[in-house]
Structure formats: structure tokens, C-alpha cells
Design a protein around this motif. Structure first.
Motif, PDB file in Angstrom:
ATOM      1  N   UNK A  52       0.809  -1.227   0.000  1.00 34.64           N
ATOM      2  CA  UNK A  52       0.000   0.000   0.000  1.00 34.64           C
ATOM      3  C   UNK A  52       0.836   1.269   0.000  1.00 34.64           C
ATOM      4  N   UNK A  53       2.155   1.130  -0.039  1.00 33.94           N
ATOM      5  CA  UNK A  53       3.061   2.278   0.029  1.00 33.94           C
ATOM      6  C   UNK A  53       2.729   3.165   1.222  1.00 33.94           C
ATOM      7  N   UNK A  54       2.575   2.518   2.388  1.00 35.17           N
ATOM      8  CA  UNK A  54       2.219   3.229   3.616  1.00 35.17           C
ATOM      9  C   UNK A  54       3.326   3.079   4.646  1.00 35.17           C
ATOM     10  N   UNK A  79      10.124  10.834   1.337  1.00 36.19           N
ATOM     11  CA  UNK A  79       9.439   9.546   1.174  1.00 36.19           C
ATOM     12  C   UNK A  79       8.183   9.692   0.327  1.00 36.19           C
ATOM     13  N   UNK A  80       7.467  10.806   0.473  1.00 38.98           N
ATOM     14  CA  UNK A  80       6.272  11.035  -0.332  1.00 38.98           C
ATOM     15  C   UNK A  80       6.623  11.221  -1.803  1.00 38.98           C
ATOM     16  N   UNK A  81       7.781  11.827  -2.085  1.00 35.78           N
ATOM     17  CA  UNK A  81       8.227  11.946  -3.477  1.00 35.78           C
ATOM     18  C   UNK A  81       8.513  10.562  -4.075  1.00 35.78           C
ATOM     19  N   UNK A  82       8.831   9.599  -3.222  1.00 39.25           N
ATOM     20  CA  UNK A  82       9.064   8.226  -3.679  1.00 39.25           C
ATOM     21  C   UNK A  82       7.762   7.433  -3.781  1.00 39.25           C
ATOM     22  N   UNK A  83       6.627   8.079  -3.488  1.00 39.69           N
ATOM     23  CA  UNK A  83       5.330   7.442  -3.653  1.00 39.69           C
ATOM     24  C   UNK A  83       4.690   6.935  -2.374  1.00 39.69           C
ATOM     25  N   UNK A  84       5.324   7.134  -1.220  1.00 36.43           N
ATOM     26  CA  UNK A  84       4.786   6.651   0.053  1.00 36.43           C
ATOM     27  C   UNK A  84       3.839   7.673   0.686  1.00 36.43           C
ATOM     28  N   UNK A  85       2.880   7.172   1.437  1.00 39.54           N
ATOM     29  CA  UNK A  85       2.052   7.998   2.306  1.00 39.54           C
ATOM     30  C   UNK A  85       2.582   7.772   3.719  1.00 39.54           C
ATOM     31  N   UNK A 102      -5.497   2.730  14.883  1.00 35.01           N
ATOM     32  CA  UNK A 102      -5.730   1.621  13.957  1.00 35.01           C
ATOM     33  C   UNK A 102      -6.784   1.980  12.914  1.00 35.01           C
ATOM     34  N   UNK A 103      -7.777   2.749  13.300  1.00 35.10           N
ATOM     35  CA  UNK A 103      -8.802   3.172  12.351  1.00 35.10           C
ATOM     36  C   UNK A 103      -8.178   4.064  11.273  1.00 35.10           C
ATOM     37  N   UNK A 104      -7.302   4.976  11.662  1.00 32.89           N
ATOM     38  CA  UNK A 104      -6.626   5.848  10.691  1.00 32.89           C
ATOM     39  C   UNK A 104      -5.756   5.027   9.743  1.00 32.89           C
ATOM     40  N   UNK A 105      -5.062   4.024  10.291  1.00 33.67           N
ATOM     41  CA  UNK A 105      -4.217   3.166   9.456  1.00 33.67           C
ATOM     42  C   UNK A 105      -5.079   2.355   8.495  1.00 33.67           C
ATOM     43  N   UNK A 106      -6.170   1.804   9.006  1.00 37.42           N
ATOM     44  CA  UNK A 106      -7.060   1.010   8.164  1.00 37.42           C
ATOM     45  C   UNK A 106      -7.640   1.871   7.030  1.00 37.42           C
ATOM     46  N   UNK A 107      -8.020   3.100   7.331  1.00 32.44           N
ATOM     47  CA  UNK A 107      -8.525   4.008   6.290  1.00 32.44           C
ATOM     48  C   UNK A 107      -7.463   4.270   5.227  1.00 32.44           C
ATOM     49  N   UNK A 108      -6.222   4.453   5.658  1.00 35.09           N
ATOM     50  CA  UNK A 108      -5.132   4.682   4.701  1.00 35.09           C
ATOM     51  C   UNK A 108      -4.899   3.440   3.841  1.00 35.09           C
ATOM     52  N   UNK A 109      -5.066   2.253   4.425  1.00 37.90           N
ATOM     53  CA  UNK A 109      -4.877   1.016   3.662  1.00 37.90           C
ATOM     54  C   UNK A 109      -6.014   0.786   2.670  1.00 37.90           C
ATOM     55  N   UNK A 110      -7.226   1.144   3.053  1.00 36.11           N
ATOM     56  CA  UNK A 110      -8.367   0.903   2.169  1.00 36.11           C
ATOM     57  C   UNK A 110      -8.556   2.019   1.151  1.00 36.11           C
ATOM     58  N   UNK A 111      -7.887   3.154   1.357  1.00 35.85           N
ATOM     59  CA  UNK A 111      -7.861   4.248   0.386  1.00 35.85           C
ATOM     60  C   UNK A 111      -6.400   4.525   0.068  1.00 35.85           C
ATOM     61  N   UNK A 112      -5.782   3.613  -0.677  1.00 39.77           N
ATOM     62  CA  UNK A 112      -4.331   3.709  -0.846  1.00 39.77           C
ATOM     63  C   UNK A 112      -3.881   4.970  -1.563  1.00 39.77           C
TER      64      UNK A 112
END
Length: 129
Positions: A52-54, A79-85, A102-112
């Protein structure tokens, strides 16, 4: 950074990092594998999900009060210039608000991140349209 440095950092994780690591490992069941103290030259990040580039970082202080804030901002931008969030949480957030973290992480994973979505897209057919 040499791999031996990443191994050293894994041994010296804070209690908050250990707590978050145990929760991040639960995400393997839905296909998100995190690495801890992952070397991304020239940095070592706390937790990384390449799929997920997270990147998830745990800081000692609340956002905005960390003496390393400027250095972290430069690192996050690189890191963001390399494509990571990059998501950052304080020790207090991990200790007392783990469900919100965990909710914030899960949201980032489901909205890559857009770069992760592009990488996951099937190749377009060749030839003229």
C-alpha cells in the motif's frame, strides 16, 4: 543504512512501538504485511507496508511539539516523493487511543496512495485505440 542498524533498532523498540506492531500484525489476515524498522535508504522507518506504500511512524511527542519536527518533515517529503504515504502518531496516541490509530491506518490502507493504486492497475492493452 546498513541492515545491521535496522536489526539494532528492532531490538530497541519502545513499548508503544511494540504495542502498535502487535496490532499491525493482525492486518496480515486481510493481506497487509508490515515490516518493522524497515530500511528505506537513507532512512529506517518504524513500519512499512510496501503493498500500500504506507509508512507509519511513532514519535515521542505530540505533533508539532517534537524537537525533530523539521527533520521529520523533510524526511516525510522525501518519502512522499518516492510514492509513500506517511502517517505519524505520538506515543500518547498509541498508548491511549490505539483504536483511533488503527482506524486511521485502516482508512489509509483501504484508500491507498495514488501511486499504489497506479501500481496495482493491470497493464493497458497495447496497440492503437
Amino acid at each position: 543504512m546498513p541492515p545491521s542498524r535496522a536489526r539494532e533498532l528492532r531490538k530497541s523498540m519502545t513499548p508503544q512501538e511494540v504495542k502498535l506492531w502487535l496490532r499491525l500484525r493482525e492486518l496480515r489476515a486481510i493481506g497487509h504485511h508490515f515490516r518493522r524498522q524497515s530500511p528505506l535508504k537513507p532512512y529506517v522507518v518504524d513500519f512499512e507496508c510496501r503493498k500500500s506504500l504506507l509508512i507509519v511512524e511513532v514519535d515521542g511527542h505530540q505533533h508539532g511539539f517534537d524537537e525533530h519536527r523539521q527533520r521529520d518533515a523533510v524526511r516525510d517529503q522525501a518519502l512522499e516523493r518516492r510514492g509513500y504515504k506517511v502517517l505519524r502518531f505520538s506515543n500518547a496516541e498509541v498508548s491511549h487511543e490505539i483504536e483511533g490509530v488503527m482506524q486511521a491506518i485502516y482508512l489509509a490502507l483501504t484508500n491507498p496512495h495514488p501511486a499504489a493504486r497506479m501500481r496495482a492497475r493491470p497493464p493497458s492493452p497495447g496497440g492503437e485505440g
